[in-house]
Write a protein that holds these residues in place. Structure first.
Motif, PDB file in Angstrom:
ATOM      1  N   GLU A  85       0.862  -1.273   0.189  1.00  0.00           N
ATOM      2  CA  GLU A  85       0.065   0.070   0.006  1.00  0.00           C
ATOM      3  C   GLU A  85       0.965   1.250   0.038  1.00  0.00           C
ATOM      4  N   LYS A  86       1.957   1.205   0.896  1.00  0.00           N
ATOM      5  CA  LYS A  86       2.944   2.428   0.933  1.00  0.00           C
ATOM      6  C   LYS A  86       3.485   2.664  -0.450  1.00  0.00           C
ATOM      7  N   ILE A  87       3.918   1.662  -1.305  1.00  0.00           N
ATOM      8  CA  ILE A  87       4.511   2.042  -2.444  1.00  0.00           C
ATOM      9  C   ILE A  87       3.684   2.206  -3.664  1.00  0.00           C
ATOM     10  N   GLU A  88       2.362   1.752  -3.421  1.00  0.00           N
ATOM     11  CA  GLU A  88       1.389   1.952  -4.680  1.00  0.00           C
ATOM     12  C   GLU A  88       0.726   3.463  -4.556  1.00  0.00           C
ATOM     13  N   ALA A  89       0.632   3.822  -3.494  1.00  0.00           N
ATOM     14  CA  ALA A  89      -0.243   5.252  -3.300  1.00  0.00           C
ATOM     15  C   ALA A  89       0.570   6.447  -4.140  1.00  0.00           C
ATOM     16  N   PRO A  90       1.930   6.601  -3.949  1.00  0.00           N
ATOM     17  CA  PRO A  90       2.747   7.791  -4.710  1.00  0.00           C
ATOM     18  C   PRO A  90       3.176   7.245  -6.235  1.00  0.00           C
ATOM     19  N   GLN A  91       2.782   5.883  -6.660  1.00  0.00           N
ATOM     20  CA  GLN A  91       3.182   5.498  -7.858  1.00  0.00           C
ATOM     21  C   GLN A  91       2.990   6.544  -9.032  1.00  0.00           C
ATOM     22  N   LYS A  92       1.777   7.472  -9.295  1.00  0.00           N
ATOM     23  CA  LYS A  92       1.383   8.095 -10.282  1.00  0.00           C
ATOM     24  C   LYS A  92       2.594   9.269 -10.463  1.00  0.00           C
ATOM     25  N   LYS A  93       3.019   9.967  -9.376  1.00  0.00           N
ATOM     26  CA  LYS A  93       3.755  11.000  -9.528  1.00  0.00           C
ATOM     27  C   LYS A  93       5.236  10.612  -9.541  1.00  0.00           C
ATOM     28  N   LEU A  94       5.607   9.530  -9.542  1.00  0.00           N
ATOM     29  CA  LEU A  94       7.002   9.033  -9.610  1.00  0.00           C
ATOM     30  C   LEU A  94       7.636   9.011 -11.137  1.00  0.00           C
ATOM     31  N   THR A  95       8.808   9.153 -11.321  1.00  0.00           N
ATOM     32  CA  THR A  95       9.552   8.984 -12.612  1.00  0.00           C
ATOM     33  C   THR A  95      10.741   8.399 -12.335  1.00  0.00           C
ATOM     34  N   GLY A  96      11.349   8.061 -13.353  1.00  0.00           N
ATOM     35  CA  GLY A  96      12.806   7.417 -13.401  1.00  0.00           C
ATOM     36  C   GLY A  96      13.035   6.424 -12.791  1.00  0.00           C
ATOM     37  N   LEU A  97      14.089   6.444 -11.708  1.00  0.00           N
ATOM     38  CA  LEU A  97      14.428   5.209 -11.025  1.00  0.00           C
ATOM     39  C   LEU A  97      13.569   4.732  -9.994  1.00  0.00           C
ATOM     40  N   LEU A  98      12.971   5.844  -9.044  1.00  0.00           N
ATOM     41  CA  LEU A  98      11.751   5.450  -8.407  1.00  0.00           C
ATOM     42  C   LEU A  98      10.793   4.741  -8.996  1.00  0.00           C
ATOM     43  N   LYS A  99      10.137   5.069 -10.223  1.00  0.00           N
ATOM     44  CA  LYS A  99       9.108   4.356 -10.881  1.00  0.00           C
ATOM     45  C   LYS A  99       9.586   2.965 -11.460  1.00  0.00           C
ATOM     46  N   TYR A 100      10.938   2.813 -11.754  1.00  0.00           N
ATOM     47  CA  TYR A 100      11.370   1.636 -12.103  1.00  0.00           C
ATOM     48  C   TYR A 100      11.208   0.717 -10.947  1.00  0.00           C
ATOM     49  N   TYR A 101      11.905   0.964  -9.739  1.00  0.00           N
ATOM     50  CA  TYR A 101      11.764   0.196  -8.739  1.00  0.00           C
ATOM     51  C   TYR A 101      10.480  -0.228  -8.391  1.00  0.00           C
ATOM     52  N   SER A 102       9.693   0.925  -8.112  1.00  0.00           N
ATOM     53  CA  SER A 102       8.183   0.491  -7.907  1.00  0.00           C
ATOM     54  C   SER A 102       7.341  -0.504  -8.747  1.00  0.00           C
ATOM     55  N   LEU A 103       7.775  -0.340 -10.045  1.00  0.00           N
ATOM     56  CA  LEU A 103       7.037  -1.242 -10.810  1.00  0.00           C
ATOM     57  C   LEU A 103       7.814  -2.765 -11.029  1.00  0.00           C
ATOM     58  N   PHE A 104       9.318  -2.566 -10.831  1.00  0.00           N
ATOM     59  CA  PHE A 104      10.232  -3.859 -10.904  1.00  0.00           C
ATOM     60  C   PHE A 104       9.548  -4.808  -9.565  1.00  0.00           C
ATOM     61  N   PHE A 105       9.723  -4.055  -8.265  1.00  0.00           N
ATOM     62  CA  PHE A 105       9.428  -4.655  -7.245  1.00  0.00           C
ATOM     63  C   PHE A 105       8.085  -5.452  -7.148  1.00  0.00           C
ATOM     64  N   ARG A 106       7.222  -4.706  -7.897  1.00  0.00           N
ATOM     65  CA  ARG A 106       5.834  -5.201  -7.635  1.00  0.00           C
ATOM     66  C   ARG A 106       5.681  -6.418  -8.559  1.00  0.00           C
ATOM     67  N   GLY A 107       6.447  -6.304  -9.727  1.00  0.00           N
ATOM     68  CA  GLY A 107       6.448  -7.444 -10.686  1.00  0.00           C
ATOM     69  C   GLY A 107       7.012  -8.612  -9.863  1.00  0.00           C
ATOM     70  N   MET A 108       7.925  -8.502  -8.935  1.00  0.00           N
ATOM     71  CA  MET A 108       8.537  -9.486  -8.196  1.00  0.00           C
ATOM     72  C   MET A 108       7.613 -10.003  -7.188  1.00  0.00           C
ATOM     73  N   TYR A 109       6.839  -9.167  -6.839  1.00  0.00           N
ATOM     74  CA  TYR A 109       5.734  -9.743  -5.687  1.00  0.00           C
ATOM     75  C   TYR A 109       4.665 -10.471  -6.338  1.00  0.00           C
ATOM     76  N   GLU A 110       4.211 -10.127  -7.485  1.00  0.00           N
ATOM     77  CA  GLU A 110       3.433 -10.754  -8.351  1.00  0.00           C
ATOM     78  C   GLU A 110       3.939 -12.269  -8.619  1.00  0.00           C
ATOM     79  N   PHE A 111       5.087 -12.245  -9.080  1.00  0.00           N
ATOM     80  CA  PHE A 111       5.555 -13.477  -9.372  1.00  0.00           C
ATOM     81  C   PHE A 111       5.790 -14.369  -8.113  1.00  0.00           C
TER      82      PHE A 111
END
Length: 377
Positions: A85-111
């Protein structure tokens, strides 16, 4: 009064923390995590640095869940869902490296949740932000995780492309032996799908040697499991049985979440050798451990073995399991189930039923070949 720390100082320490996470160095990662948490309280206000911290907390927990799922000391920590929940909430305003980490780590969780199509969707979104990643090891991490997901969806050529890129980097960095071993497992899995079993064995022997040198239970169990699977595919069930039993013993002793999967393979090998009493005991243990670990996929897979071998082919039960797997796009598991069922009917001389399930297998293989269509967005 403690001096206010610049956020850049804490940011450097979070980066060091992440290096320890990627190396699976739990003690060092724990120390750095505690230091970061202390220093954040003294830090100047920085919203993006706090997001960076939340992302690394999430990634830290994924590491612990992989290595030490039953450690009691983590019960007081936030759960994965709370961190999510903490990492999903601010995702829309993220760019670059932080957005990459947010999406990449979420993919790891789904896996980890066995939602492989979802994982690939997040990885493909993360790939759009990969331009912001200058760290070579992080690029290897990305290719490794993508290869792992595509392997599970039987997209063999795509998986092999990514895993060889990852291994080329890990080979040059001796601190990443764990990832090197895991990369060898993915390569072997792809070789098995290509039916190059001897090539797979060579890599597995190296993986087992490295795993034992590290004294890493999960990797040792996985190496033994993969050796068992390789000999199973090669038509040597007795050798396969020995390795799978060893793998199960290590997994049970270390309380690994891989145990339901290992027991499924062991039960399959036992049933194929007509060792029905022993197979039934292993199968029951597989069902119980799948329930214990909330592993819905291998609960279904073990229930399939029950329907096939214990219930003397509960055809409707098998079809229900197939429907559930297809709805989740688990076509590689559908292929596995339909092949076993078709062979069982053929050996019993029931050729019409055998043909029915061979047709189902061909349908599953067609869906696997069309797999790339699932990942468009």
């Amino acid at each position: 009064m403690n001096p206010v720390l610049p956020s850049s100082h804490v940011g450097v320490k979070i980066t060091e923390w992440y290096k320890m996470i990627r190396q699976f160095s739990v003690p060092d990662a724990e120390i750095l995590k505690a230091e970061v948490e202390r220093e954040i309280k003294q830090m100047e206000e920085d919203e993006y640095l706090l997001i960076y911290y939340s992302l690394m907390s999430f990634r830290h927990q994924l590491m612990l869940d992989y290595l030490e799922p039953e450690k009691k000391y983590r019960t007081a920590r936030p759960t994965i869902s709370e961190l999510l929940e903490k990492i999903e909430a601010p995702q829309k305003k993220l760019t670059g490296l932080l957005k990459y980490y947010s999406l990449f780590f979420r993919g790891m969780y789904e896996f980890d949740q066995q939602e492989f199509v979802e994982a690939i969707n997040y990885y493909r979104k993360a790939e759009k932000e990969l331009y912001a990643v200058t760290d070579e090891i992080e690029q290897a991490e990305f290719h490794f995780k993508v290869a792992e997901a595509y392997y599970n969806m039987k997209q063999t050529h795509v998986s092999m492309h990514h895993i060889l890129r990852a291994l080329e980097i890990y080979d040059q960095n001796p601190l990443y032996t764990v990832r090197k071993i895991q990369s060898l497992f993915v390569i072997v899995g792809n070789y098995l799908d290509f039916k190059h079993y001897e090539k797979g064995l060579k890599h597995l022997e190296e993986a087992l040697k490295l795993s034992k040198e590290l004294g890493h239970d999960r990797l040792i169990s996985s190496a033994l499991y993969n050796l068992g699977e390789c000999y199973h595919y090669m038509g040597q069930p007795s050798k396969a049985e020995g390795y799978l039993k060893e793998a199960a013993e290590v997994a049970e002793k270390a309380n690994l979440r891989t145990l339901p999967h290992t027991l499924h393979s062991l039960a399959t090998v036992l049933f194929k050798q007509e060792k029905f009493n022993e197979g039934q005991k292993v199968l029951q243990q597989g069902i119980e451990t799948a329930q214990k670990f909330n592993d819905e996929l291998f609960l279904s897979m073990n229930q399939f073995l029950n329907a096939l071998y214990i219930e003397s082919v509960d055809k409707q039960g098998i079809l229900n399991i197939l429907n559930n797997l297809n709805e989740s796009h688990m076509f590689s598991f559908t292929e596995h189930i339909t092949l076993l069922t078709a062979e069982y009917y053929r050996e019993g001389g029931e050729f019409e039923e055998s043909s029915f399930f061979y047709d189902k297998m061909v349908e599953a293989q067609l869906q696997i070949q069309r797999g790339d269509c699932l990942y468009e967005y």
